[in-house]
Design a protein around this motif. Sequence first.
Motif, PDB file in Angstrom:
ATOM      1  N   ARG A  19       0.839  -1.197   0.000  1.00  0.00           N
ATOM      2  CA  ARG A  19       0.000   0.000   0.000  1.00  0.00           C
ATOM      3  C   ARG A  19       0.877   1.250   0.000  1.00  0.00           C
ATOM      4  NH1 ARG A  19      -5.225  -0.070   0.769  1.00  0.00           N
ATOM      5  NH2 ARG A  19      -5.221   2.011   1.707  1.00  0.00           N
ATOM      6  N   GLY A  20       0.574   2.156  -0.914  1.00  0.00           N
ATOM      7  CA  GLY A  20       1.343   3.393  -0.993  1.00  0.00           C
ATOM      8  C   GLY A  20       1.031   4.110  -2.288  1.00  0.00           C
ATOM      9  N   ILE A  21       1.251   5.407  -2.296  1.00  0.00           N
ATOM     10  CA  ILE A  21       1.002   6.212  -3.491  1.00  0.00           C
ATOM     11  C   ILE A  21       2.331   6.736  -4.014  1.00  0.00           C
ATOM     12  CG2 ILE A  21      -0.225   8.188  -4.458  1.00  0.00           C
ATOM     13  CD1 ILE A  21      -2.186   7.995  -2.126  1.00  0.00           C
ATOM     14  N   PRO A  22       2.763   6.276  -5.182  1.00  0.00           N
ATOM     15  CA  PRO A  22       4.032   6.757  -5.741  1.00  0.00           C
ATOM     16  C   PRO A  22       3.894   8.197  -6.229  1.00  0.00           C
ATOM     17  CG  PRO A  22       2.921   5.341  -7.320  1.00  0.00           C
ATOM     18  CD  PRO A  22       2.092   5.305  -6.068  1.00  0.00           C
ATOM     19  N   ARG A  23       4.932   8.973  -6.081  1.00  0.00           N
ATOM     20  CA  ARG A  23       4.937  10.359  -6.533  1.00  0.00           C
ATOM     21  C   ARG A  23       6.198  10.644  -7.347  1.00  0.00           C
ATOM     22  NH1 ARG A  23      -0.310  11.523  -6.067  1.00  0.00           N
ATOM     23  NH2 ARG A  23      -1.054  11.548  -3.905  1.00  0.00           N
ATOM     24  N   GLN A  24       6.115  11.675  -8.177  1.00  0.00           N
ATOM     25  CA  GLN A  24       7.237  12.053  -9.032  1.00  0.00           C
ATOM     26  C   GLN A  24       8.500  12.242  -8.196  1.00  0.00           C
ATOM     27  OE1 GLN A  24       6.900  15.853 -11.009  1.00  0.00           O
ATOM     28  NE2 GLN A  24       8.181  15.223 -12.707  1.00  0.00           N
ATOM     29  N   SER A  25       9.604  11.731  -8.711  1.00  0.00           N
ATOM     30  CA  SER A  25      10.958  11.838  -8.143  1.00  0.00           C
ATOM     31  C   SER A  25      11.253  10.804  -7.055  1.00  0.00           C
ATOM     32  CB  SER A  25      11.243  13.241  -7.587  1.00  0.00           C
ATOM     33  OG  SER A  25      11.104  14.203  -8.619  1.00  0.00           O
ATOM     34  N   TYR A  26      10.266   9.986  -6.632  1.00  0.00           N
ATOM     35  CA  TYR A  26      10.595   8.906  -5.703  1.00  0.00           C
ATOM     36  C   TYR A  26      11.580   7.957  -6.386  1.00  0.00           C
ATOM     37  CZ  TYR A  26       6.735   9.993  -2.438  1.00  0.00           C
ATOM     38  OH  TYR A  26       5.898  10.588  -1.524  1.00  0.00           O
ATOM     39  N   GLU A  27      12.598   7.534  -5.660  1.00  0.00           N
ATOM     40  CA  GLU A  27      13.634   6.688  -6.241  1.00  0.00           C
ATOM     41  C   GLU A  27      13.170   5.235  -6.344  1.00  0.00           C
ATOM     42  OE1 GLU A  27      17.017   7.427  -3.715  1.00  0.00           O
ATOM     43  OE2 GLU A  27      17.716   9.045  -5.028  1.00  0.00           O
ATOM     44  N   LEU A  28      13.618   4.567  -7.416  1.00  0.00           N
ATOM     45  CA  LEU A  28      13.285   3.167  -7.675  1.00  0.00           C
ATOM     46  C   LEU A  28      14.524   2.302  -7.458  1.00  0.00           C
ATOM     47  CD1 LEU A  28      11.199   3.635 -10.956  1.00  0.00           C
ATOM     48  CD2 LEU A  28      10.344   3.369  -8.626  1.00  0.00           C
ATOM     49  N   ILE A  59      17.865   1.980  -9.451  1.00  0.00           N
ATOM     50  CA  ILE A  59      17.709   1.720 -10.888  1.00  0.00           C
ATOM     51  C   ILE A  59      16.931   2.806 -11.625  1.00  0.00           C
ATOM     52  CG2 ILE A  59      17.892  -0.787 -10.658  1.00  0.00           C
ATOM     53  CD1 ILE A  59      14.799  -0.884 -10.807  1.00  0.00           C
ATOM     54  N   GLY A  60      16.431   3.818 -10.906  1.00  0.00           N
ATOM     55  CA  GLY A  60      15.693   4.860 -11.619  1.00  0.00           C
ATOM     56  C   GLY A  60      14.854   5.702 -10.693  1.00  0.00           C
ATOM     57  N   ALA A  61      13.813   6.326 -11.274  1.00  0.00           N
ATOM     58  CA  ALA A  61      12.948   7.214 -10.494  1.00  0.00           C
ATOM     59  C   ALA A  61      11.550   7.259 -11.097  1.00  0.00           C
ATOM     60  CB  ALA A  61      13.541   8.627 -10.442  1.00  0.00           C
ATOM     61  N   VAL A  62      10.582   7.532 -10.246  1.00  0.00           N
ATOM     62  CA  VAL A  62       9.190   7.713 -10.670  1.00  0.00           C
ATOM     63  C   VAL A  62       9.068   9.037 -11.415  1.00  0.00           C
ATOM     64  CG1 VAL A  62       6.811   8.004  -9.872  1.00  0.00           C
ATOM     65  CG2 VAL A  62       8.339   6.391  -8.700  1.00  0.00           C
ATOM     66  N   THR A  63       8.334   9.035 -12.511  1.00  0.00           N
ATOM     67  CA  THR A  63       8.061  10.271 -13.242  1.00  0.00           C
ATOM     68  C   THR A  63       6.618  10.726 -13.065  1.00  0.00           C
ATOM     69  OG1 THR A  63       7.655   8.973 -15.246  1.00  0.00           O
ATOM     70  CG2 THR A  63       9.862   9.908 -14.960  1.00  0.00           C
ATOM     71  N   SER A  64       5.685   9.796 -12.910  1.00  0.00           N
ATOM     72  CA  SER A  64       4.278  10.105 -12.633  1.00  0.00           C
ATOM     73  C   SER A  64       3.721   9.027 -11.722  1.00  0.00           C
ATOM     74  CB  SER A  64       3.444  10.121 -13.930  1.00  0.00           C
ATOM     75  OG  SER A  64       3.757  11.220 -14.752  1.00  0.00           O
ATOM     76  N   GLY A  65       2.880   9.423 -10.786  1.00  0.00           N
ATOM     77  CA  GLY A  65       2.268   8.428  -9.912  1.00  0.00           C
ATOM     78  C   GLY A  65       1.006   8.960  -9.279  1.00  0.00           C
ATOM     79  N   THR A  66       0.094   8.062  -8.933  1.00  0.00           N
ATOM     80  CA  THR A  66      -1.166   8.451  -8.304  1.00  0.00           C
ATOM     81  C   THR A  66      -1.829   7.228  -7.690  1.00  0.00           C
ATOM     82  OG1 THR A  66      -3.196   9.750  -8.663  1.00  0.00           O
ATOM     83  CG2 THR A  66      -2.700   8.068 -10.293  1.00  0.00           C
ATOM     84  N   MET A  67      -2.921   7.455  -6.986  1.00  0.00           N
ATOM     85  CA  MET A  67      -3.811   6.384  -6.566  1.00  0.00           C
ATOM     86  C   MET A  67      -4.881   6.257  -7.638  1.00  0.00           C
ATOM     87  SD  MET A  67      -4.890   4.039  -4.463  1.00  0.00           S
ATOM     88  CE  MET A  67      -3.971   4.290  -2.939  1.00  0.00           C
ATOM     89  N   SER A  68      -4.970   5.104  -8.279  1.00  0.00           N
ATOM     90  CA  SER A  68      -5.928   4.908  -9.367  1.00  0.00           C
ATOM     91  C   SER A  68      -7.351   4.904  -8.829  1.00  0.00           C
ATOM     92  CB  SER A  68      -5.650   3.586 -10.083  1.00  0.00           C
ATOM     93  OG  SER A  68      -6.756   3.209 -10.880  1.00  0.00           O
ATOM     94  N   PRO A  69      -8.209   5.845  -9.290  1.00  0.00           N
ATOM     95  CA  PRO A  69      -9.606   5.838  -8.832  1.00  0.00           C
ATOM     96  C   PRO A  69     -10.377   4.593  -9.264  1.00  0.00           C
ATOM     97  CG  PRO A  69      -9.014   7.997  -9.696  1.00  0.00           C
ATOM     98  CD  PRO A  69      -7.890   7.063 -10.056  1.00  0.00           C
ATOM     99  N   ILE A  70      -9.981   3.984 -10.380  1.00  0.00           N
ATOM    100  CA  ILE A  70     -10.662   2.774 -10.860  1.00  0.00           C
ATOM    101  C   ILE A  70     -10.116   1.528 -10.175  1.00  0.00           C
ATOM    102  CG2 ILE A  70     -11.063   1.292 -12.863  1.00  0.00           C
ATOM    103  CD1 ILE A  70     -12.768   3.774 -12.947  1.00  0.00           C
ATOM    104  N   LYS A 129      -8.109   1.472  -7.501  1.00  0.00           N
ATOM    105  CA  LYS A 129      -7.963   1.674  -6.054  1.00  0.00           C
ATOM    106  C   LYS A 129      -6.630   1.122  -5.552  1.00  0.00           C
ATOM    107  CE  LYS A 129     -12.914   1.934  -5.075  1.00  0.00           C
ATOM    108  NZ  LYS A 129     -13.287   2.114  -6.504  1.00  0.00           N
ATOM    109  N   MET A 130      -5.580   1.432  -6.309  1.00  0.00           N
ATOM    110  CA  MET A 130      -4.230   1.033  -5.944  1.00  0.00           C
ATOM    111  C   MET A 130      -3.259   2.055  -6.516  1.00  0.00           C
ATOM    112  SD  MET A 130      -3.774  -2.080  -8.716  1.00  0.00           S
ATOM    113  CE  MET A 130      -2.346  -2.726  -7.908  1.00  0.00           C
ATOM    114  N   GLY A 131      -2.062   2.084  -5.968  1.00  0.00           N
ATOM    115  CA  GLY A 131      -1.042   2.981  -6.483  1.00  0.00           C
ATOM    116  C   GLY A 131      -0.525   2.514  -7.838  1.00  0.00           C
TER     117      GLY A 131
END
Length: 361
Positions: free
Chosen positions: A292-301, A309-320, A322-324
């Motif tokens: 459980r968690g909501i990924p956000r831009q610039s979070y490290e991967l 190995i990289g970074a998040v560029t876009s992230g959200t909680m999916s309304p459909i 119901k997961m990150g």
Amino acid sequence: MKYTPFTEKHIALGAKMHEFAGYNMPIEYSGIIDEHLTVCNGVGVFDVSHMGEFWVKGPHALAFLQKVTSNNVAMLTPGKVQYSCFPNEEGGIVDDLLVYHYEPEKYLLVVNASNMAKDWNWCVSHNTEGAVLENASDGMAQLAVQGPKAISTLRKLTDIDLTAIPYYAFATGEMAGLGEVIISNTGYTGAGGFELYFYPDEATKMWNALFEAGAEFGIKPIGLGARDTLRLEMGFCLYGNDLDDTTSPIEAGLGWITKFVEGKNFTNRAMLEKQKTDGVARKLVGFEMVDRGIPRQSYELFASTGEKIGAVTSGTMSPIRKMGIGLGYVKSEYAGVGTEILIDMRGRKLKAVVVKPPFRK
């Protein structure tokens, strides 16, 4: 700040307003989740009048576009639309855009609001072919009518057979009593619908007609917040997040709009062709959260081994779902579907898995 022809409407309707690309824009009305579901299940209207529009005209229009865009414009016939990008000299992307073949020797480019000035300067400075360029951005208003009930709403306002306009095609004609409206079967939501281009002084008439026609379908105005969650559920890239001056179209999974056809010597073709042949060190991937968690831009991967190995560029909680969910660049060896990755969320490394978008089927 700049204003669209609908700004006063948004404020009167109680929208949360915020600056975006220099414009005072509505972020949300009834709430992002409610607006998101309205578009998925019914019909919603987005004010996208902040987008930029450039006409490219004359006998040298095609030669110019073949040089500055990545896709093969020669394949476009009048009435068709093409997704493309402006490659830069360093292997990155100046902007992504839509190319409309309006009529012989006349094209319309629709570019991102945040890049309007940059794109215009890019086109002007690279116009060695002598195409006729016209920045029509201040002379066009645009509404995106999106959702499964969009066609039922719009057919009340026009005699044009909307079902005869294929995806990524358009017609020009009367809509809501207004002439010369561009009715485009395109959109940024994955929910179907049309984008309408018309003159700004006709904005109020168009807005009122749409909301009257769509009342029985529960039509609502939709803000930029839901526009972002809708596009992300489809895995559509957003310039400034997933694309920028340092990301190549090959890295971004946009090889399908990067055409290495004979005679099309577009900007930095040789480098991009080499990337397509030899491969790239990083790739843009979609991922779903396991924890459980909501990924956000610039979070490290990270890899499961702990390697960054990289970074998040876009992230959200999916309304459909119901997961990150999210998009991010990772080292190519970790880009395979099913690969487990870790996302650093404020010091906690949470599990996610690489998937192939769209997230909303």
